[in-house]
Design a protein around this motif. Structure first.
Motif, mmCIF file in Angstrom:
data_model
loop_
_atom_site.group_PDB
_atom_site.id
_atom_site.type_symbol
_atom_site.label_atom_id
_atom_site.label_comp_id
_atom_site.label_asym_id
_atom_site.label_seq_id
_atom_site.Cartn_x
_atom_site.Cartn_y
_atom_site.Cartn_z
ATOM 1 N N ALA A 297 0.354 -0.761 0.117
ATOM 2 C CA ALA A 297 -0.247 0.023 0.027
ATOM 3 C C ALA A 297 1.163 0.849 0.152
ATOM 4 O O ALA A 297 0.499 2.347 -1.216
ATOM 5 C CB ALA A 297 -0.831 0.267 1.368
ATOM 6 N N VAL A 298 2.063 1.197 0.882
ATOM 7 C CA VAL A 298 2.743 2.312 0.467
ATOM 8 C C VAL A 298 3.266 2.754 -0.275
ATOM 9 O O VAL A 298 3.585 3.940 -0.847
ATOM 10 C CB VAL A 298 4.124 2.049 2.468
ATOM 11 N N MET A 299 4.057 1.946 -1.108
ATOM 12 C CA MET A 299 4.674 1.222 -2.458
ATOM 13 C C MET A 299 3.382 2.594 -3.999
ATOM 14 O O MET A 299 4.286 2.469 -4.351
ATOM 15 C CB MET A 299 4.917 0.485 -2.722
ATOM 16 N N GLU A 300 1.793 1.324 -3.636
ATOM 17 C CA GLU A 300 1.712 2.553 -4.397
ATOM 18 C C GLU A 300 0.875 4.215 -4.430
ATOM 19 O O GLU A 300 0.865 4.256 -4.892
ATOM 20 C CB GLU A 300 -0.095 1.508 -4.063
ATOM 21 N N VAL B 182 1.808 6.408 -6.972
ATOM 22 C CA VAL B 182 0.644 8.017 -7.125
ATOM 23 C C VAL B 182 0.958 9.125 -6.954
ATOM 24 O O VAL B 182 0.917 10.246 -7.344
ATOM 25 C CB VAL B 182 -0.557 7.990 -6.474
ATOM 26 N N ARG B 183 1.516 9.798 -5.977
ATOM 27 C CA ARG B 183 2.765 10.855 -5.954
ATOM 28 C C ARG B 183 3.052 10.946 -6.807
ATOM 29 O O ARG B 183 3.461 12.245 -7.591
ATOM 30 C CB ARG B 183 3.633 10.985 -4.152
ATOM 31 N N GLN B 184 4.848 10.142 -7.771
ATOM 32 C CA GLN B 184 4.866 9.877 -8.400
ATOM 33 C C GLN B 184 4.206 10.298 -9.740
ATOM 34 O O GLN B 184 4.632 11.353 -10.673
ATOM 35 C CB GLN B 184 5.581 8.959 -8.778
ATOM 36 N N ARG B 185 3.354 9.662 -10.285
ATOM 37 C CA ARG B 185 2.429 10.218 -11.001
ATOM 38 C C ARG B 185 1.895 12.106 -11.186
ATOM 39 O O ARG B 185 2.172 12.093 -12.421
ATOM 40 C CB ARG B 185 1.388 9.108 -10.766
ATOM 41 N N LYS B 186 1.798 12.218 -9.997
ATOM 42 C CA LYS B 186 0.557 13.133 -9.718
ATOM 43 C C LYS B 186 2.080 14.470 -10.291
ATOM 44 O O LYS B 186 1.599 15.326 -10.842
ATOM 45 C CB LYS B 186 0.105 13.481 -8.795
ATOM 46 N N ALA B 187 3.408 13.932 -9.765
ATOM 47 C CA ALA B 187 4.072 15.096 -9.479
ATOM 48 C C ALA B 187 4.533 15.113 -11.739
ATOM 49 O O ALA B 187 4.855 16.559 -12.092
ATOM 50 C CB ALA B 187 5.996 14.842 -9.228
#
Length: 201
Positions: free
Chosen positions: A176-179, A183-188
Motif C-alpha cells: 500500500a505504501v509503494m502504491e 500515485v505521488r510520482q504520477r501526480k508529480a
C-alpha cells in the motif's frame, strides 16, 4: 500500549529530524491496528480477509474504534481495503489522541500537523515504553516504522517472529505504501507536464 500508539509516538519522536509522510504513516497505523487486534484475538485472517471475532474492549479508545469499524458480513474486507479505508486521516487521529490523553503538548488554538514537528512529546511512561521497544528493534514495530520511512528494515525480518497473519499484514502495508508513492510520482509527472504546457514548452 499498543503497537499503533507506540508507532505514533516513535514517529513524533523522530519527526523533527526525519519528517514522516502523513499518508504513509496513516496506512502503516491502520496496519498496526490489525496486528494489535490479531494479538487481542479480536480478529483472525482467512487468507487476506479480515474476519472479526467477538468484540471485547481493548482499553485503548482508537483500537476499540478500529474493532467497531470492522466489516462483519461476508465476503468481509481484505487487509488492503482496510488499510485504505481505515487509514484515511489516521495519523492526525493518533496525534490528536496523544494530545487528548496528555502525552503531547502543542501551541494553543492550533491543530498542528505531524510533519511540522511542532507537536512535542512530554516525558511519560508511554514514551519510555515506546522508546524501549524501538531501541530493542522489536521486529513488527521496526518493520512497520520502516514502511513509514522511519529507520531501516530489521536485519532478520519480522517474518520469523510474527506468524503468518501478521506477515500477511506487513506485506499488505508495504504494498500500500509503494502504491501511494507511485500515485505521488504520477501526480508529480502530470503536474510537471502541465507546467511545461502552461509555459509553452
Amino acid at each position: 500500549m499498543t503497537t499503533a500508539r507506540d508507532l505514533a509516538i516513535v514517529a513524533l519522536d523522530v519527526a523533527a529530524d526525519q519528517p514522516v509522510e502523513q499518508g504513509d504513516l496513516s496506512l502503516v497505523l491502520a496496519g498496526a491496528e490489525v496486528c494489535d487486534l490479531i494479538e487481542a484475538h479480536a480478529l483472525v485472517l482467512d487468507g487476506d480477509r479480515i474476519l472479526p471475532s467477538v468484540q471485547v474492549p481493548t482499553g485503548d479508545r482508537l483500537l476499540d474504534e478500529a474493532a467497531s469499524a470492522l466489516v462483519r458480513q461476508d465476503p468481509y474486507e481484505s487487509v488492503e481495503d482496510w488499510l485504505w479505508r481505515r487509514g484515511r486521516g489516521l495519523s492526525s487521529a493518533y496525534v490528536d489522541d496523544l494530545h487528548r490523553i496528555g502525552l503531547t503538548t502543542r501551541p494553543r488554538g492550533r491543530r498542528i500537523a505531524l510533519r511540522t514537528g511542532r507537536t512535542t512529546l512530554v516525558d511519560s511512561a508511554a514514551r519510555r515504553e515506546a522508546a524501549e521497544r524501538w531501541t530493542a528493534g522489536e521486529p513488527v514495530l521496526a518493520t512497520l516504522a520502516a514502511a513509514a520511512g522511519i529507520g531501516d528494515e530489521p536485519a532478520d525480518g519480522a517474518e520469523d517472529l510474527a506468524g503468518d497473519a501478521v506477515t500477511t499484514v506487513l506485506a499488505a502495508v508495504g504494498d500500500a505504501v509503494m502504491e501511494l508513492e507511485a500515485v505521488r510520482q504520477r501526480k508529480a509527472i502530470e503536474n510537471a507536464a502541465f507546467d511545461n504546457v502552461w509555459r509553452g514548452y
